[in-house]
Design an enzyme around this catalytic site. Structure first.
Site: not given
Length: 340
Positions: A156, A253, A303
């Site tokens: 990140k 997602k 992920d």
């Protein structure tokens, strides 16, 4: 007196707090826990479960998600298809939780698995990224070194001057790992270009969501030599055409697009347009990873490390070994039953 048919399905919905092991930092946010909406659907001995965390930056929270589900309680309990659900709830965490519960309930009724219902190949363990918070570079270095089994990493970044140091720290700690970076909308065209020499030197494979939502035109004319991925800029299938020629990778997602049904559709349409596919998560327990794991068989980037960051996962849960994630049908997606 109102006559009401006896429900075909018994709906249970509640919010659970999943504390994190330590604070997690991204651009503009620090997380200490995941709040999750958990939906269970029972039909006799058959049952299905779903977990939704929502989309925090769209104010899609478990409390509002619970309200959405409760407003549909009668419709759900009288019997609802996944196709009808797409019309009755918008994309988001509430639809994700109910949709995934419907998938598992259908598998339970048919004494089969969700991946078979979806017409997908038998699952195999998937290489997954292990995510590093946007901490101080020395903390990033220590955390990266603690991921002794990691073969792929996701770092990140944030809108401060330390990004280059973070990238170099990760590469020094894990010289052989596959590496992507995720800015969570925190960069500009100028700061992205300034980071390019560092990214190239560190062999960064993908740069995820460098620009804020609404500034997709900043991708135009970049000719960036590293593949770019869209996350926040692609909520569901309606966003795909606006990203053609701008990014190469689409992060799917289930909380964003509203469930496995919508996720599979999004994956097919994105592939047809030439995008590479990535499956990600908003955090959560193995109950969130299970449906995403099914989708992961279609993706080149995975992920699905959410349970690694919470203090206690569900049992049974997904497993992590040699940098891979594995989700047996017993965790989610098999012929599941729950005792009354």
């Amino acid at each position: 007196m109102t006559n009401r048919r006896h429900p075909m399905i018994k709906l249970s919905a509640h919010i659970e707090k999943l504390p994190l092991k330590q604070p997690f930092h991204i651009t503009g946010y620090t997380f200490t826990a995941c709040d999750a909406l958990v939906v269970t659907l029972r039909d006799g001995e058959c049952s299905g479960r779903g977990e939704g965390l929502g989309v925090y930056y769209r104010h899609d929270t478990p409390s509002t998600m619970l309200q959405q589900v409760e407003q549909l309680r009668d419709t759900i309990e009288q019997g609802i298809t996944r196709e009808q659900l797409l019309e009755l709830l918008p994309a988001g965490g509430a639809r994700n939780a109910v949709d995934c519960a419907l998938w598992e309930l259908e598998a339970s009724r048919a004494n089969t698995s969700v991946w078979q219902l979806a017409g997908l190949r038998r699952p195999e363990s998937l290489l997954t990224t292990y995510t590093l918070s946007a901490d101080e570079p020395e903390v990033v270095d220590a955390t990266a070194r603690s991921f002794v089994n990691a073969r792929a990493l996701k770092l990140k970044l944030t809108n401060d001057p330390l990004n280059a140091e973070r990238v170099r720290a990760v590469r020094a700690a894990c010289p052989d790992a596959w590496l992507m970076v995720d800015a969570n909308q925190g960069l500009t065209r100028e700061s992205l270009m300034r980071m390019l020499p560092t990214f190239v030197e560190a062999r960064v494979a993908v740069v995820e969501q460098p620009f804020p939502i609404g500034n997709e035109s900043w991708f135009d004319g970049l000719n960036y030599p590293i593949p770019l991925a869209a996350d926040e800029s692609v909520q569901d299938r309606t966003d795909l055409h606006g990203l053609e020629g701008r990014v190469q990778v689409i992060n799917i997602k289930l909380d964003k697009c509203g469930g496995l049904t919508a996720g599979l559709t999004l994956a097919r349409e994105a592939s047809a347009l030439g995008f590479r596919l990535m499956v990600g998560n908003m955090g959560g327990s193995s109950l969130s990873m299970g449906p995403a794991f099914v989708l992961g068989s279609l993706c080149s980037v995975v992920d699905l490390d959410g349970p690694m960051f919470i203090q206690a996962d569900r049992e049974p849960g997904v497993s992590y070994r040699d940098g891979h994630v594995w989700c047996p049908d017993a965790v989610w997606g098999g012929s599941h039953t729950i005792a009354a």
